[in-house]
Enzyme design. Sequence first.
Site, short mmCIF file in Angstrom:
data_model
loop_
_atom_site.label_atom_id
_atom_site.label_comp_id
_atom_site.label_asym_id
_atom_site.label_seq_id
_atom_site.Cartn_x
_atom_site.Cartn_y
_atom_site.Cartn_z
N LYS A 1 -17.54 -0.97 6.21
CA LYS A 1 -18.04 -1.90 5.20
C LYS A 1 -19.57 -1.86 5.09
O LYS A 1 -20.13 -1.94 3.99
CB LYS A 1 -17.56 -3.32 5.52
CG LYS A 1 -17.77 -4.29 4.38
CD LYS A 1 -17.04 -5.60 4.61
CE LYS A 1 -17.24 -6.52 3.40
NZ LYS A 1 -16.58 -7.83 3.61
N MET B 1 24.49 9.00 1.82
CA MET B 1 24.25 10.24 2.57
C MET B 1 24.52 10.04 4.06
O MET B 1 25.03 10.94 4.73
CB MET B 1 22.81 10.70 2.33
CG MET B 1 22.49 12.08 2.85
SD MET B 1 23.61 13.32 2.20
CE MET B 1 22.70 13.97 0.81
N PHE C 1 -11.47 -7.66 13.83
CA PHE C 1 -10.43 -8.12 12.93
C PHE C 1 -10.05 -7.02 11.93
O PHE C 1 -10.91 -6.42 11.31
CB PHE C 1 -10.90 -9.37 12.16
CG PHE C 1 -9.89 -9.86 11.17
CD1 PHE C 1 -8.66 -10.32 11.60
CD2 PHE C 1 -10.15 -9.82 9.81
CE1 PHE C 1 -7.70 -10.75 10.68
CE2 PHE C 1 -9.21 -10.25 8.88
CZ PHE C 1 -7.97 -10.71 9.33
N GLU D 1 0.81 -1.21 0.00
CA GLU D 1 0.00 0.00 0.00
C GLU D 1 0.85 1.27 0.00
O GLU D 1 0.45 2.31 -0.52
CB GLU D 1 -0.95 0.02 1.19
CG GLU D 1 -2.10 -1.00 1.10
CD GLU D 1 -1.69 -2.40 1.57
OE1 GLU D 1 -0.50 -2.64 1.83
OE2 GLU D 1 -2.60 -3.26 1.69
#
Lengths: 171, 586
Positions: free
Chosen positions: B165, B483, B115, B53
């Site tokens: 949902k 870096m 859940f 994601e």
Amino acid sequence: MSEPSKEVNRHTIAVLVDNEPGVLARVIGLFSGRGYNIESLTVAETDHAAGLSRITIVTTGTPMIIEQIKAQLGRLVPVHKVADLTLDGPYVERELALVKVVGKGEKRVESLRIADTFRARAVDSSNNSFVFEIVGAASKIDAFIELMQPLGLTEVSRTGAAAISRGNKPI
Amino acid sequence: MAKKKMQGAEIVIEALKEQGVTEIFGYPGGAVLPLYDAIFNQNAIRHILVRQEGGAVHAAEGYARSTGKVGVVLVTSGPGATNAVTGLTDALMDSIPIVCLTGQVPTHLIGNDAFQECDTTGITRPCTKHNYLVKDVNDLAAVVHEAFHVARSGRPGPVVIDLPKDVVMALGNYQEAGTAAAEKYSPRVKGDQSAITEAVRLLGQAKKPIIYAGGGVINSGPKASKLLGDLVKLTGAPCTLTLMGLGAYPASDKQFVGMLGMHGTYEANLAMHDCDVMLCVGARFDDRITGRLDAFSPGSKKIHIDIDPSSINKNVPVDVPIVGDVGSVLADMVRKWKAAKPKQDKAALKKWWGQIDQWRARKCLAFEQKGEIIKPQHAIRRLFELTQGRETFITTEVGQHQMWAAQYYNFDKPNHWMTSGGLGTMGYGLPAAMGVQIAHPDALVVDIAGEASTLMNIQEMSSIAQYRLPVKIFILNNEYMGMVRQWQELLHGGRYSESYMESLPDFVKLAESFHAAGLRATKASELDDVIKEMIAIDGPVIADIAIDKAENCFPMIPSGAAHNEMLLGPNDKANKPISEEGMVLV
Ligand SMILES: Cc1cc2nc3c(=O)[nH]c(=O)nc-3n(C[C@H](O)[C@H](O)[C@H](O)COP(=O)(O)OP(=O)(O)OC[C@H]3O[C@@H](n4cnc5c(N)ncnc54)[C@H](O)[C@@H]3O)c2cc1C
Ligand SMILES: Cc1ncc(C[n+]2csc(CCOP(=O)(O)OP(=O)(O)O)c2C)c(N)n1
Ligand SMILES: [Mg+2]
């Protein structure tokens, strides 16, 4: 640009917000996340028809920090208006405290006498206790609480500040 | 209004369509299955399946930055939402417009530790511009419309819509986009006219002016870049850009003095330090720019154009604040300048340019490519030269390679440079390049990468393969978190604690396993051929360029130092020890 002032001042800020879930968390999260002070905070719905709440925040900071606080509040989407009552002119600020004092005899009489001079009202009493209600500036409430200390003070419940500008103009 | 009721998920998709969405980046899960069903049943919106994601948000950022449109993300509840948090924070810091839809457990289970439940609005409150939890199916359409309005208006930013949902499964009414959202949230666009007049007056009188512009110009749109160019020409002032602003003014123009800040040019930083009037356009006086605050451009009058009042007087107090959109304010400035025709002190300006040319003569970005060890600066320079004349978009990861890209790849147009500036998120560039390529299928899209950063979101190579995106990953491989190593060299006595990249993969084989081509250059004489082949291949490529492992990024203003205490090269460090206050800064 000349050096900005480093002087720390106390400001009372009124914020009009949509009365929706999470709005208080947004405001508080902003203060904690950015390290600003909150001395007190009061919130309640003030316009049911328009669904608006008013949050009164007492904070401290240098002029640059106070400007940041107002700008940061202003960019929250549910915020409609931010007013710095301290800067905008004379205003009235009040807090309320409920003070429970337990005692008998001379001390009980003395607590009533002091309550009277502070214009505190006894809103509950039993044969050995009072609950006083006192309204005023924070300093007045502080003084009252201090005087009640030796007289059997057992519990205090205090609100934050409610504040409004003087005169005929709304914020 | 006897309209047919729709399912919540359909309402969401319909609202996205009405907002002009054609692509969304996402990853499915239990809580968003109804939304995926609705996606399945239509053709107007294409869903791009990422592999994590975090990649979806960066892809949407690349998409948004390269098009000026809002990037859209769809993720499931719990881990889907928490994986998105880094990208959301990145978008917030860099002012990128994103709408991220997150699934949520059904309303009656919220707060139950159900859940894959997490407090998404709570977690994302500090890393979004705004967020919503929708509890009524009939609010869905209006919330989606408002979210797009908030994401793109004023200072752009990420907005989360959390969708339980049961709400997306319920039947409800669709509401078309109206004016309600604009009434609720309408940041000021037009600048205060008297402040603009004063700004023109100050600039007209300046003997040593500078125009310092940033990401806000890109946010405002291509017209703002054009107006910035007009104003720079009218005033004859030097122009410098922040990392986020690169491309807002053409790098090839002689009035451009380079990027400013920690790894900016000598001439840009000294001109900032010595100027008498500074016009800041859509930039935010970030600490990478200002260095030590009390030594920042001490003698100048400062004008600041910004759409966000909280950016003004935040770090640096300014004399003329102008709250408004860069495009609108610059248009007013150009108009007022043309009307007032200020009598400039030409002799003073000539002297100022003489001074700037002397600083330029130090050639702070000079490097020497001799022998077969590839200098990273040379690699970028050749990439730039060999991609000239094509529509090229560059994204980067975070580290030395990012700074070299900023210094040695020249941008002449806005929206062609995508980098993670504010948060500095390693792993940004690869998925961002994927998002850019989705929006510009025929363009050349190159992620200038470090080998360490590349591994942070390497899984997106699989999505790149799936959608046949010809993205090029150009790795400057120094086998170090370069870096980090540079700072350890500078500040920690060369103790390279955990910054060596042990056990790196073979990037050529890695590319092949992801159905891409793998190329490698280990000698300077191989570089050009590898770059040319990379461009010629009609498909994704990982080009592994072995560079000088010891090279550092210069110029550098060490943290806590002032603009005129800049290190120009490796031999500069000994005579200027870093202060203790500087050591605590990042
Ligand atoms: C390793 C590393 C090194 C870095 N070194 C440097 C460096 O040397 N030099 C450098 O410049 N940066 C450097 N950065 C990036 C730096 O951290 C900041 O991200 C960057 O300087 C900020 O750019 P900006 O000021 O243009 O602001 P942005 O973050 O782009 O913000 C834009 C500003 O414009 C405003 N704005 C947005 N839209 C509009 C509009 N329509 N109209 C008006 N105003 C608008 C916003 O409110 C905001 O104030 C480095 C980053 C990393 C990771
Ligand atoms: C997610 C994340 N973790 C850690 C850092 C700190 N960091 C900044 S640059 C860098 C090293 C990057 O190495 P590489 O990608 O190889 O680039 P190089 O500097 O070598 O060009 C690290 C670890 C970061 N910016 N982002
Ligand atoms: Mg590296």
